[in-house]
Scaffold this motif. Structure first.
Motif, PDB file in Angstrom:
ATOM      1  N   GLU A 109       0.835  -1.194   0.000  1.00 33.27           N
ATOM      2  CA  GLU A 109       0.000   0.000   0.000  1.00 33.27           C
ATOM      3  C   GLU A 109       0.875   1.251   0.000  1.00 33.27           C
ATOM      4  OE1 GLU A 109      -4.162   1.084   2.199  1.00 33.27           O
ATOM      5  OE2 GLU A 109      -2.572   0.249   3.443  1.00 33.27           O
ATOM      6  N   ASP A 110       0.380   2.331  -0.577  1.00 35.30           N
ATOM      7  CA  ASP A 110       1.112   3.591  -0.638  1.00 35.30           C
ATOM      8  C   ASP A 110       1.416   4.092   0.774  1.00 35.30           C
ATOM      9  OD1 ASP A 110       0.887   6.808  -0.661  1.00 35.30           O
ATOM     10  OD2 ASP A 110       1.745   6.088  -2.563  1.00 35.30           O
ATOM     11  N   ILE A 111       2.672   4.477   1.007  1.00 36.87           N
ATOM     12  CA  ILE A 111       3.106   4.878   2.340  1.00 36.87           C
ATOM     13  C   ILE A 111       2.353   6.096   2.850  1.00 36.87           C
ATOM     14  CG2 ILE A 111       5.008   6.252   1.398  1.00 36.87           C
ATOM     15  CD1 ILE A 111       4.882   4.381   4.800  1.00 36.87           C
ATOM     16  N   ASN A 112       1.986   7.025   1.957  1.00 40.07           N
ATOM     17  CA  ASN A 112       1.255   8.210   2.391  1.00 40.07           C
ATOM     18  C   ASN A 112      -0.131   7.844   2.909  1.00 40.07           C
ATOM     19  OD1 ASN A 112       3.217  10.265   1.760  1.00 40.07           O
ATOM     20  ND2 ASN A 112       2.805   9.850  -0.397  1.00 40.07           N
ATOM     21  N   LEU A 113      -0.758   6.862   2.286  1.00 44.99           N
ATOM     22  CA  LEU A 113      -2.060   6.403   2.763  1.00 44.99           C
ATOM     23  C   LEU A 113      -1.923   5.706   4.112  1.00 44.99           C
ATOM     24  CD1 LEU A 113      -5.049   6.038   2.347  1.00 44.99           C
ATOM     25  CD2 LEU A 113      -4.573   4.021   0.936  1.00 44.99           C
ATOM     26  N   ILE A 114      -0.854   4.909   4.257  1.00 46.96           N
ATOM     27  CA  ILE A 114      -0.612   4.233   5.533  1.00 46.96           C
ATOM     28  C   ILE A 114      -0.413   5.250   6.651  1.00 46.96           C
ATOM     29  CG2 ILE A 114       0.989   2.750   6.807  1.00 46.96           C
ATOM     30  CD1 ILE A 114       1.569   1.307   4.167  1.00 46.96           C
ATOM     31  N   LEU A 115       0.402   6.283   6.388  1.00 46.88           N
ATOM     32  CA  LEU A 115       0.661   7.301   7.408  1.00 46.88           C
ATOM     33  C   LEU A 115      -0.614   8.068   7.763  1.00 46.88           C
ATOM     34  CD1 LEU A 115       4.116   8.674   6.205  1.00 46.88           C
ATOM     35  CD2 LEU A 115       3.663   7.176   8.156  1.00 46.88           C
ATOM     36  N   SER A 116      -1.458   8.326   6.757  1.00 43.45           N
ATOM     37  CA  SER A 116      -2.730   9.012   7.022  1.00 43.45           C
ATOM     38  C   SER A 116      -3.597   8.185   7.961  1.00 43.45           C
ATOM     39  CB  SER A 116      -3.484   9.263   5.706  1.00 43.45           C
ATOM     40  OG  SER A 116      -2.781  10.154   4.882  1.00 43.45           O
ATOM     41  N   LYS A 117      -3.606   6.877   7.756  1.00 41.69           N
ATOM     42  CA  LYS A 117      -4.394   6.000   8.622  1.00 41.69           C
ATOM     43  C   LYS A 117      -3.820   5.962  10.044  1.00 41.69           C
ATOM     44  CE  LYS A 117      -5.936   2.896   4.907  1.00 41.69           C
ATOM     45  NZ  LYS A 117      -5.858   1.509   4.378  1.00 41.69           N
ATOM     46  N   ILE A 118      -2.485   5.958  10.147  1.00 45.22           N
ATOM     47  CA  ILE A 118      -1.862   5.966  11.471  1.00 45.22           C
ATOM     48  C   ILE A 118      -2.242   7.229  12.232  1.00 45.22           C
ATOM     49  CG2 ILE A 118       0.344   6.091  12.699  1.00 45.22           C
ATOM     50  CD1 ILE A 118       1.546   4.310  10.537  1.00 45.22           C
ATOM     51  N   LEU A 119      -2.250   8.365  11.531  1.00 46.36           N
ATOM     52  CA  LEU A 119      -2.599   9.629  12.171  1.00 46.36           C
ATOM     53  C   LEU A 119      -4.048   9.647  12.641  1.00 46.36           C
ATOM     54  CD1 LEU A 119      -0.774  12.162   9.819  1.00 46.36           C
ATOM     55  CD2 LEU A 119      -0.159  11.545  12.162  1.00 46.36           C
ATOM     56  N   ALA A 120      -4.889   8.809  12.034  1.00 41.97           N
ATOM     57  CA  ALA A 120      -6.300   8.741  12.415  1.00 41.97           C
ATOM     58  C   ALA A 120      -6.553   7.746  13.545  1.00 41.97           C
ATOM     59  CB  ALA A 120      -7.142   8.369  11.194  1.00 41.97           C
ATOM     60  N   PHE A 159       0.535  -7.384  19.848  1.00 40.88           N
ATOM     61  CA  PHE A 159       0.317  -6.134  19.128  1.00 40.88           C
ATOM     62  C   PHE A 159      -1.173  -5.926  18.846  1.00 40.88           C
ATOM     63  CE2 PHE A 159       0.161  -3.681  15.106  1.00 40.88           C
ATOM     64  CZ  PHE A 159       0.760  -2.511  15.559  1.00 40.88           C
ATOM     65  N   ARG A 160      -1.854  -7.000  18.445  1.00 43.74           N
ATOM     66  CA  ARG A 160      -3.277  -6.899  18.140  1.00 43.74           C
ATOM     67  C   ARG A 160      -4.084  -6.537  19.379  1.00 43.74           C
ATOM     68  NH1 ARG A 160      -6.570 -11.268  14.460  1.00 43.74           N
ATOM     69  NH2 ARG A 160      -8.416  -9.974  14.083  1.00 43.74           N
ATOM     70  N   ARG A 161      -3.682  -7.062  20.522  1.00 40.76           N
ATOM     71  CA  ARG A 161      -4.393  -6.784  21.768  1.00 40.76           C
ATOM     72  C   ARG A 161      -4.176  -5.335  22.218  1.00 40.76           C
ATOM     73  NH1 ARG A 161      -2.979 -11.021  24.288  1.00 40.76           N
ATOM     74  NH2 ARG A 161      -1.038 -10.197  25.160  1.00 40.76           N
ATOM     75  N   ARG A 162      -2.948  -4.836  22.055  1.00 41.22           N
ATOM     76  CA  ARG A 162      -2.623  -3.491  22.518  1.00 41.22           C
ATOM     77  C   ARG A 162      -3.049  -2.419  21.525  1.00 41.22           C
ATOM     78  NH1 ARG A 162       1.174  -3.357  26.647  1.00 41.22           N
ATOM     79  NH2 ARG A 162       2.206  -1.473  25.909  1.00 41.22           N
ATOM     80  N   TYR A 163      -2.977  -2.750  20.239  1.00 38.17           N
ATOM     81  CA  TYR A 163      -3.264  -1.774  19.183  1.00 38.17           C
ATOM     82  C   TYR A 163      -4.256  -2.341  18.164  1.00 38.17           C
ATOM     83  CZ  TYR A 163       1.182   0.288  20.792  1.00 38.17           C
ATOM     84  OH  TYR A 163       2.181   0.832  21.525  1.00 38.17           O
ATOM     85  N   PRO A 164      -5.512  -2.533  18.527  1.00 33.48           N
ATOM     86  CA  PRO A 164      -6.457  -3.139  17.581  1.00 33.48           C
ATOM     87  C   PRO A 164      -6.633  -2.350  16.284  1.00 33.48           C
ATOM     88  CG  PRO A 164      -7.595  -2.251  19.508  1.00 33.48           C
ATOM     89  CD  PRO A 164      -6.145  -2.261  19.828  1.00 33.48           C
ATOM     90  N   TYR A 165      -6.688  -1.014  16.378  1.00 33.71           N
ATOM     91  CA  TYR A 165      -6.840  -0.199  15.167  1.00 33.71           C
ATOM     92  C   TYR A 165      -5.588  -0.278  14.299  1.00 33.71           C
ATOM     93  CZ  TYR A 165      -7.005   3.910  12.143  1.00 33.71           C
ATOM     94  OH  TYR A 165      -6.956   4.748  11.047  1.00 33.71           O
TER      95      TYR A 165
END
Length: 233
Positions: A109-120, A159-165
């Motif tokens: 996936e495009d890194i800019n899209l990934i970073l946008s999702k992380i920021l959300a 990781f899934r337990r601590r960071y579900p999103y």
């Protein structure tokens, strides 16, 4: 029809010399019709330039730049401990594909899209991630894992337990993107007259089970994904 008939997924540890050797050996032995790697165009170009932004430069890009910088420093620290720079197994795949004249595909996936999702991400997950990132310069236990896949499974569960999103964004959604792209590659090779395409995909070890599961369950024909990139070598 399972697409695992056509795709062999190599799960690598991004900081392990053994992963680099496995990638080279597998591509040379299999002589595939295509090699696919867990990169997008932006990361592919940045890796070829072999240059990383400083903290000051990263801050000019705001929160996205800072997140990218922290992730890069984590990989650098692990690379020092394990004796290998991050991405060396990807470079090995690129160089080996070039040697054989095999088409290379960028499937992540495009890194800019990934970073946008992380920021959300929810505030709790961002705060927890920031706190844990403070330890990136602490000593990392070196040496080979007794059972890398078992270790990764345990890490993924935690990781899934601590960071579900973030788990959904960084693991599951990217698995879906990469699986769709691999299906597209297979179907396009068929359209070009290759009766039994052979594709080797080089991805992080944590992505391997999920991608294989999706490829095994796929039944329809592939489609061209917006993240799919052809002919970079």
């Amino acid at each position: 029809m399972s697409y695992l008939r056509y795709v062999r997924v190599i799960g690598t540890m991004h900081v392990s010399p053994k992963s680099r050797e496995e990638v080279i050996r597998t591509i040379l032995n299999e002589r595939p019709h295509a090699v696919a790697i867990e990169l997008d165009r932006a990361r592919f170009l940045a890796m070829n330039e072999n240059r990383r932004l400083t903290l000051e430069e990263s801050l000019r890009f705001g929160r996205r730049g800072l997140i990218n910088y922290v992730l890069a420093k984590v990989e650098e620290k692990l690379g020092e401990e394990f004796g290998m720079k991050p991405g060396e197994e990807m470079k090995a795949a690129i160089n080996t594909a070039q040697r054989l004249g095999v088409p290379l595909y960028l499937i992540d996936e495009d890194i800019n899209l990934i970073l946008s999702k992380i920021l959300a991400a929810p505030g709790r997950e961002k705060l927890l991630m920031a706190l844990e990132a403070l330890g990136i310069f602490l000593p990392v236990k070196s040496g080979e894992m007794a059972d890398p896949m078992a270790e990764y499974r345990a890490m993924m569960v935690q990781f899934r337990r601590r960071y579900p999103y973030l788990y959904r964004v960084l693991v599951e959604e990217r698995n879906e993107v990469m699986a769709r792209n691999l299906i597209s590659i297979v179907e396009n090779l068929k359209l070009r007259g290759v009766k039994r395409p052979k594709v080797i995909a080089v991805v992080g070890l944590g992505h391997k089970p999920g991608i294989e599961h999706l490829l095994d369950r796929a039944r329809g024909r592939g489609f061209l994904s917006p993240y799919w990139t052809e002919g970079v070598v």
